[in-house]
Design a protein around this motif. Sequence first.
Motif, short mmCIF file in Angstrom:
data_model
loop_
_atom_site.label_atom_id
_atom_site.label_comp_id
_atom_site.label_asym_id
_atom_site.label_seq_id
_atom_site.Cartn_x
_atom_site.Cartn_y
_atom_site.Cartn_z
N LEU A 54 36.52 41.23 42.67
CA LEU A 54 37.21 40.66 43.39
C LEU A 54 36.40 39.41 43.57
O LEU A 54 37.12 38.03 43.05
CB LEU A 54 38.35 40.63 44.74
CG LEU A 54 39.37 42.09 44.10
CD1 LEU A 54 40.12 42.44 45.43
CD2 LEU A 54 40.41 40.97 43.47
N ALA A 58 36.57 35.91 41.39
CA ALA A 58 36.37 34.50 42.05
C ALA A 58 35.39 34.02 42.12
O ALA A 58 35.23 32.73 42.43
CB ALA A 58 36.93 34.78 43.94
N ALA A 150 41.61 36.11 42.04
CA ALA A 150 41.86 37.16 42.31
C ALA A 150 43.15 38.12 42.23
O ALA A 150 43.95 38.82 42.43
CB ALA A 150 40.93 37.20 43.76
#
Length: 166
Positions: A54, A58, A150
């Motif tokens: 994640l 990002a 995400a």
Amino acid sequence: MRTAVCSGSFDPITLGHLDIIRRTAACFEQVWVCVSPNAEKKNQMFTPEQKLLLVKAAVAEYPNVRAELWPGLLADYAMDHGACAIVRGVRNATDWDVERELARINADLHPGLDTMLLPAAAEYEHFSSSMVREMIRYGQPLEKYLPAAAVELVRKMRTELNREEA
């Protein structure tokens, strides 16, 4: 090269976290995002590997930002990566007190390692990963809380987990 470290358990990474990382990336040539397990935190939703995935999604748009898992002390991570500073976001007085104490400990471990505390942007100061986990659990829209890269990954991870639990 001036290098900084941003760290957290990132369960999951929020727009508030990303704002601190973005602001740090604007000030330093290299930024390492240290995804750390936090044994003190209960009710973790994501595995360390999922958290790293994640975070990497990002920060992908920032060419001077990299992310890694690290199970040890943050000060050691910073030194291993040649960082001159640890940058932490603070939302309120409680965060300030905790981070100030950690900064002193890290400086004791590695003299010359500075900690910079950035106040959260007003639009993110009420964000927390625990609040976002509640939004995820109850199927609420995530776009206001998570980095766009995400959002879909979180939905996919939760769908896979629900399938495994069924």
